[in-house]
Motif scaffolding. Sequence first.
Motif, short mmCIF file in Angstrom:
data_model
loop_
_atom_site.label_atom_id
_atom_site.label_comp_id
_atom_site.label_asym_id
_atom_site.label_seq_id
_atom_site.Cartn_x
_atom_site.Cartn_y
_atom_site.Cartn_z
N GLU A 17 -6.51 7.98 4.87
CA GLU A 17 -6.89 6.84 5.71
C GLU A 17 -6.39 5.55 5.07
O GLU A 17 -6.48 5.37 3.86
CB GLU A 17 -8.41 6.78 5.86
N THR B 210 -9.61 -5.72 10.97
CA THR B 210 -9.02 -4.59 10.27
C THR B 210 -8.17 -3.77 11.22
O THR B 210 -8.42 -3.70 12.42
CB THR B 210 -10.11 -3.66 9.68
N ARG C 287 -6.28 -5.38 6.16
CA ARG C 287 -7.25 -6.44 6.43
C ARG C 287 -6.57 -7.76 6.72
O ARG C 287 -5.48 -8.03 6.20
CB ARG C 287 -8.20 -6.58 5.24
N SER D 126 -6.56 2.29 15.00
CA SER D 126 -7.68 1.58 15.59
C SER D 126 -7.78 0.20 14.95
O SER D 126 -7.38 0.02 13.80
CB SER D 126 -9.00 2.35 15.41
N ALA D 127 -8.29 -0.76 15.69
CA ALA D 127 -8.44 -2.12 15.17
C ALA D 127 -9.80 -2.66 15.59
O ALA D 127 -10.28 -2.36 16.67
CB ALA D 127 -7.32 -3.02 15.67
N LYS D 128 -10.36 -3.47 14.69
CA LYS D 128 -11.64 -4.09 14.97
C LYS D 128 -11.60 -5.55 14.53
O LYS D 128 -10.82 -5.93 13.66
CB LYS D 128 -12.77 -3.37 14.21
N SER E 192 -2.90 8.98 8.20
CA SER E 192 -1.59 8.34 8.13
C SER E 192 -0.48 9.39 8.09
O SER E 192 -0.67 10.51 7.62
CB SER E 192 -1.51 7.41 6.92
N THR F 29 -6.55 1.26 5.49
CA THR F 29 -7.19 0.12 6.15
C THR F 29 -6.49 -1.16 5.71
O THR F 29 -6.43 -1.47 4.52
CB THR F 29 -8.69 0.04 5.80
N GLN G 47 -5.72 6.59 10.63
CA GLN G 47 -6.38 7.79 10.14
C GLN G 47 -6.10 8.97 11.05
O GLN G 47 -6.50 8.95 12.22
CB GLN G 47 -7.89 7.55 10.03
N LYS H 67 -6.81 0.15 11.13
CA LYS H 67 -7.02 1.39 10.40
C LYS H 67 -6.10 2.47 10.96
O LYS H 67 -5.90 2.58 12.18
CB LYS H 67 -8.49 1.83 10.54
N GLU I 147 0.85 -1.17 0.00
CA GLU I 147 0.00 0.00 0.00
C GLU I 147 0.89 1.23 0.00
O GLU I 147 1.77 1.35 0.86
CB GLU I 147 -0.90 0.00 1.23
#
Lengths: 111, 112
Positions: free
Chosen positions: B18, B76, B22, B66-68, B82, B20, B80, B78, B11
């Motif tokens: 932002e 994920t 995965r 942040s992570a979920k 960057s 993300t 935000q 993330k 990436e």
Amino acid sequence: QQQVKQSPQSLIVQKGGISIINCAYENTAFDYFPWYQQFPGKGPALLIAIRPDVSEKKEGRFTISFNKSAKQFSLHIMDSQPGDSATYFCAASISGYKLSFGAGTTVTVRA
Amino acid sequence: DAGVIQSPRHEVTEMGQEVTLRCKPISGHDYLFWYRQTMMRGLELLIYFNNNVPIDDSGMPEDRFSAKMPNASFSTLKIQPSEPRDSAVYFCASRQGPETQYFGPGTRLLVL
């Protein structure tokens, strides 16, 4: 702060030679000590692991030596081969959960 | 099994955007870990989940991260916004019970 100190940062060994990587830790609660091998562009992969109730564990050409009183452990790669060229990480954890990694050692085996 | 799957593999983004990342863990594994690897700081644990619940996020560098984990097969990470100092290789790993963690191939992130 780094909980596991690893040395050397890099080493070069001739094919057929022995590679030795050393690690030291402070937290006496650590009870699981794995070594990971990482090739360029890949994720680390478990190579061999030891618990402090034994002083040595051998799997093929790879041996972990463990010294509980000195809080040190080491990886020996016997009969080093060019395919062993990689970065090796020692790690430590309590009951296998949150791993603390050493800084890594880049091993180059010359043919 | 296909192992731990991460996307994207590479990436490149600009500062302020932002990002993300995965991860799909190995089926049946109940622990999921996010790591960051840099030359300066080595392998750092950012956060880990057990049964989709965040257990320890003390390694998350700041609120921009942040992570979920909405379900057992997807997570994920993330960032935000960057920043260039976020450039690193981010690894996801999974495990069933204690001990052996299986790492994914990583996402190489470059923030310009």
